[in-house]
Scaffold this motif. Structure first.
Motif, PDB file in Angstrom:
ATOM      1  N   VAL A 256    -104.685  31.343 -72.036  1.00 58.86           N
ATOM      2  CA  VAL A 256    -103.765  30.201 -72.091  1.00 58.86           C
ATOM      3  C   VAL A 256    -103.150  29.971 -70.708  1.00 58.86           C
ATOM      4  O   VAL A 256    -102.966  28.826 -70.267  1.00 58.86           O
ATOM      5  CB  VAL A 256    -102.669  30.432 -73.151  1.00 58.86           C
ATOM      6  N   PHE A 257    -102.836  31.065 -70.008  1.00 58.77           N
ATOM      7  CA  PHE A 257    -102.336  30.957 -68.638  1.00 58.77           C
ATOM      8  C   PHE A 257    -103.375  30.311 -67.740  1.00 58.77           C
ATOM      9  O   PHE A 257    -103.062  29.448 -66.904  1.00 58.77           O
ATOM     10  CB  PHE A 257    -101.948  32.344 -68.124  1.00 58.77           C
ATOM     11  N   PHE A 258    -104.626  30.717 -67.899  1.00 53.73           N
ATOM     12  CA  PHE A 258    -105.731  30.105 -67.152  1.00 53.73           C
ATOM     13  C   PHE A 258    -105.794  28.608 -67.425  1.00 53.73           C
ATOM     14  O   PHE A 258    -105.894  27.791 -66.498  1.00 53.73           O
ATOM     15  CB  PHE A 258    -107.048  30.784 -67.541  1.00 53.73           C
ATOM     16  N   LEU A 259    -105.702  28.223 -68.693  1.00 52.88           N
ATOM     17  CA  LEU A 259    -105.763  26.809 -69.058  1.00 52.88           C
ATOM     18  C   LEU A 259    -104.586  26.043 -68.470  1.00 52.88           C
ATOM     19  O   LEU A 259    -104.748  24.931 -67.945  1.00 52.88           O
ATOM     20  CB  LEU A 259    -105.779  26.679 -70.584  1.00 52.88           C
ATOM     21  N   THR A 260    -103.396  26.635 -68.534  1.00 51.48           N
ATOM     22  CA  THR A 260    -102.201  25.990 -67.977  1.00 51.48           C
ATOM     23  C   THR A 260    -102.361  25.751 -66.482  1.00 51.48           C
ATOM     24  O   THR A 260    -102.007  24.680 -65.959  1.00 51.48           O
ATOM     25  CB  THR A 260    -100.956  26.848 -68.248  1.00 51.48           C
ATOM     26  N   ALA A 261    -102.905  26.743 -65.778  1.00 55.50           N
ATOM     27  CA  ALA A 261    -103.105  26.605 -64.331  1.00 55.50           C
ATOM     28  C   ALA A 261    -104.125  25.518 -64.009  1.00 55.50           C
ATOM     29  O   ALA A 261    -103.954  24.755 -63.046  1.00 55.50           O
ATOM     30  CB  ALA A 261    -103.549  27.942 -63.734  1.00 55.50           C
TER      31      ALA A 261
ATOM     32  N   ILE B 291    -108.957  26.778 -82.468  1.00 49.41           N
ATOM     33  CA  ILE B 291    -108.180  27.118 -81.271  1.00 49.41           C
ATOM     34  C   ILE B 291    -109.099  27.194 -80.054  1.00 49.41           C
ATOM     35  O   ILE B 291    -108.799  26.644 -78.980  1.00 49.41           O
ATOM     36  CB  ILE B 291    -107.438  28.454 -81.475  1.00 49.41           C
ATOM     37  N   MET B 292    -110.235  27.873 -80.190  1.00 45.06           N
ATOM     38  CA  MET B 292    -111.157  27.998 -79.065  1.00 45.06           C
ATOM     39  C   MET B 292    -111.777  26.648 -78.703  1.00 45.06           C
ATOM     40  O   MET B 292    -111.983  26.351 -77.520  1.00 45.06           O
ATOM     41  CB  MET B 292    -112.274  29.000 -79.408  1.00 45.06           C
ATOM     42  N   TYR B 293    -112.045  25.826 -79.699  1.00 51.47           N
ATOM     43  CA  TYR B 293    -112.579  24.486 -79.452  1.00 51.47           C
ATOM     44  C   TYR B 293    -111.605  23.678 -78.597  1.00 51.47           C
ATOM     45  O   TYR B 293    -112.005  23.023 -77.620  1.00 51.47           O
ATOM     46  CB  TYR B 293    -112.811  23.801 -80.799  1.00 51.47           C
ATOM     47  N   THR B 294    -110.326  23.747 -78.947  1.00 47.31           N
ATOM     48  CA  THR B 294    -109.310  23.015 -78.191  1.00 47.31           C
ATOM     49  C   THR B 294    -109.200  23.539 -76.766  1.00 47.31           C
ATOM     50  O   THR B 294    -109.154  22.759 -75.799  1.00 47.31           O
ATOM     51  CB  THR B 294    -107.943  23.134 -78.899  1.00 47.31           C
ATOM     52  N   MET B 295    -109.171  24.867 -76.610  1.00 50.63           N
ATOM     53  CA  MET B 295    -109.054  25.453 -75.277  1.00 50.63           C
ATOM     54  C   MET B 295    -110.288  25.148 -74.436  1.00 50.63           C
ATOM     55  O   MET B 295    -110.181  24.820 -73.247  1.00 50.63           O
ATOM     56  CB  MET B 295    -108.828  26.965 -75.379  1.00 50.63           C
ATOM     57  N   TYR B 296    -111.459  25.241 -75.038  1.00 50.03           N
ATOM     58  CA  TYR B 296    -112.695  24.945 -74.316  1.00 50.03           C
ATOM     59  C   TYR B 296    -112.676  23.516 -73.784  1.00 50.03           C
ATOM     60  O   TYR B 296    -112.992  23.259 -72.613  1.00 50.03           O
ATOM     61  CB  TYR B 296    -113.904  25.120 -75.235  1.00 50.03           C
TER      62      TYR B 296
ATOM     63  N   PHE C 133    -109.987  19.218 -67.725  1.00 48.92           N
ATOM     64  CA  PHE C 133    -109.112  19.185 -66.563  1.00 48.92           C
ATOM     65  C   PHE C 133    -109.783  19.808 -65.337  1.00 48.92           C
ATOM     66  O   PHE C 133    -109.506  19.417 -64.206  1.00 48.92           O
ATOM     67  CB  PHE C 133    -107.778  19.872 -66.878  1.00 48.92           C
ATOM     68  N   GLY C 134    -110.665  20.776 -65.543  1.00 51.32           N
ATOM     69  CA  GLY C 134    -111.441  21.289 -64.421  1.00 51.32           C
ATOM     70  C   GLY C 134    -112.360  20.218 -63.866  1.00 51.32           C
ATOM     71  O   GLY C 134    -112.489  20.053 -62.644  1.00 51.32           O
ATOM     72  N   TYR C 135    -112.986  19.457 -64.765  1.00 51.89           N
ATOM     73  CA  TYR C 135    -113.877  18.380 -64.331  1.00 51.89           C
ATOM     74  C   TYR C 135    -113.101  17.256 -63.651  1.00 51.89           C
ATOM     75  O   TYR C 135    -113.528  16.724 -62.614  1.00 51.89           O
ATOM     76  CB  TYR C 135    -114.639  17.838 -65.543  1.00 51.89           C
ATOM     77  N   LEU C 136    -111.934  16.892 -64.207  1.00 55.84           N
ATOM     78  CA  LEU C 136    -111.137  15.808 -63.624  1.00 55.84           C
ATOM     79  C   LEU C 136    -110.503  16.206 -62.297  1.00 55.84           C
ATOM     80  O   LEU C 136    -109.966  15.354 -61.591  1.00 55.84           O
ATOM     81  CB  LEU C 136    -110.046  15.372 -64.612  1.00 55.84           C
TER      82      LEU C 136
END
Length: 497
Positions: free
Chosen positions: A215-220, A321-326, A332-335
């Motif tokens: 989740v921290f990774f996703l937030t960053a 949950i994993m679907y949403t995080m994925y 956001f990485g792509y954008l």
């Protein structure tokens, strides 16, 4: 044993009893679960596979299954989106999530009919000893490959993170910058103690922490989307002293850089649908994004108040949950980098600023998450070995510890002395993963569900056969891409889970 016979058993009093009815009458499934495969303990209440009543809560089970799903493959999803487009990626990710839920449904329904909660013993009930051995070998190969890839990440990435934090010189020969020492240290101090626990349910706490790291990774990733301008510059190639990069502010210099490179921002826009030479390679990556099937039945065994519906809900919540995080991590990485994103997302950030403290912390968090996933993946391997070699033996601490030590020692030796073994495990994963996700659940379902309840020409079994055929297609597709990569010397087909 014919499938139609699998629903019946002869009780000690000589009466015939329907196991399916027994499970609905007894949600615990204790009596049915002991049939043919479990010792009865001399007339006492039948024991479970783990010799204890399931005590793991719903939430802890979700953490464990979610941690089993979450792998290092999340770092490559932005690259996958760049080569499919946002809409095609969303369609493929949704389709894979639904297929995974259907696969879990097949496994749980088969387990509910015969009262068995072990993948290998479903294989035995469906196809006898060959079925049990095939399932056990596939689980062992798939999970050993996964653990090897995780520890290889620790070996290659952990020294770089420490070096960046300490601003150490590249030529430093300190022991704590040696990946071989670090992977052994992590295995002994963190992985082994967790792997020695008797029940997988106790790992719910570490799984929760592992998911927090992701989740921290996703937030960053989301935060960096609004901090990095496009087009961006590989600053590391434009400075004499790489250490001075840490003083460069992308936000401060972004506007000036953008004005100086207005003619280079043609890639700074999202694509909704893309087909290119890389698109086909991303499909196997997405197909295996939700691999967790070897862990489903062990988690089911230890679930408090276990029922098929309750375990299906655990799977539904975990996969959602994993679907949403994925999707959010990929989007956001792509954008942030668009078609300039690399196959490993964190490497793309490092190209801009290798000493960015936030990204270094993110790399450390990902390493932590990967490390804490290893014990979860090890449990099904140990169970598979015990089912294949010691199928009738009661729980024994010495054997429990010895198998864990042997597995970890073997994997450490592979990672240290045979770093290129990941290519071999790519082939193994391309064959074992489709078997575990698609082919085996469908085949077991077709064989175990009685023909008088669901004939072979019934819709559920026709769908199951189509599902198995899809698994065969994915297997050949993955193997083809790997072979093409080997023959052309490229590395387009990134890893999956």
């Amino acid at each position: 044993m014919e499938p139609a016979q699998s629903e019946m058993s002869i009780l000690p009093n000589g009466k015939s009893h329907d196991l399916a009815e027994e499970i609905f009458d007894d949600p615990e499934g204790a009596t049915a679960e002991s049939e043919e495969f479990l010792p009865t303990g001399g007339g006492k209440k039948p024991v479970r596979f783990t010799d204890f009543e399931g005590k793991t809560s719903f939430g802890m089970s979700v953490f464990n299954l979610g941690n089993a799903i979450m792998g290092s493959g999340i770092l490559g999803l932005s690259f996958a989106m760049a080569n499919t487009g946002i809409l095609l990626f969303l369609f493929l990710l949704t389709a894979v999530a639904l297929l995974s839920l259907y696969s879990v449904h097949l496994m749980l329904k088969s387990a509910g009919v015969v009262g068995i909660r072990a993948y290998e013993q479903l294989g035995q009930r469906a196809f006898g000893t060959p079925g049990k051995m095939a399932a056990g070998i596939a689980i062992t190969l798939q999970n050993v490959g996964a653990m090897s890839s995780y520890l290889y990440i620790v070996k290659s990435e952990f020294p770089l993170v420490i070096q960046a934090f300490l601003k150490a010189d590249d030529t430093s020969s300190e022991w704590y910058l040696n990946g071989n020492y670090l992977v052994v240290l992590v295995s002994v101090c963190i992985i082994l103690p967790l792997a020695l626990m008797k029940q997988i349910g106790y790992l719910g706490y570490t799984s929760g922490f592992s998911l927090s790291c992701m989740v921290f990774f996703l937030t960053a990733v989301i935060y960096k989307r609004f901090q990095i301008p496009c087009p961006f510059e590989d600053y590391t190639s434009n400075v004499t002293d790489v250490h001075t990069v840490s003083n460069i502010s992308l936000v401060d210099h972004g506007h000036a850089y953008h004005n100086a490179h207005m003619d280079d921002d043609s890639h700074c826009g999202p694509r909704l649908f893309t087909i290119n030479s890389q698109t086909a390679y991303t499909i196997p990556i997405l197909a295996f994004a939700f691999v967790c099937h070897p862990e489903v039945l062990p988690i089911y065994t230890e679930l408090r108040n276990p029922t098929q519906k309750r375990m299906q809900n655990v799977s539904n919540v975990s996969i959602l949950i994993m679907y949403t995080m994925y999707f959010l991590a990929a989007l956001f990485g792509y954008l942030t980098f668009y078609d300039k994103v690399e196959s490993e997302l964190l490497h793309t950030y490092s190209r801009i600023d290798p000493f960015d403290t936030l990204i270094l912390c993110v790399r450390l968090a990902v390493l932590t998450a990967v490390t804490l996933t290893v014990p979860i993946v090890l449990f099904p391997v140990r169970r598979a070995i015990q089912q294949m070699v010691f199928p009738t033996s009661a729980f024994n601490w010495l054997r429990h510890v010895a198998i864990a030590l042997i597995i970890l020692t073997f994997i450490n030796m592979l990672v240290i002395f045979a770093p290129n073994i990941l290519g071999i495990f790519g082939i193994i994963g391309a064959t074992s993963a489709p078997c575990l996700i698609f082919i085996f659940p469908a085949a077991f379902y077709i064989r175990i569900i009685p023909k008088d309840k669901e004939p072979m020409n019934s819709t559920p079994k026709i769908v199951a056969m189509a599902f198995a055929a899809l698994g065969v297609l994915f297997m050949f597709m993955s193997l083809s891409f790997i072979i093409i990569d080997w023959t052309t010397g490229s590395s387009n087909a990134g890893g999956g889970h």
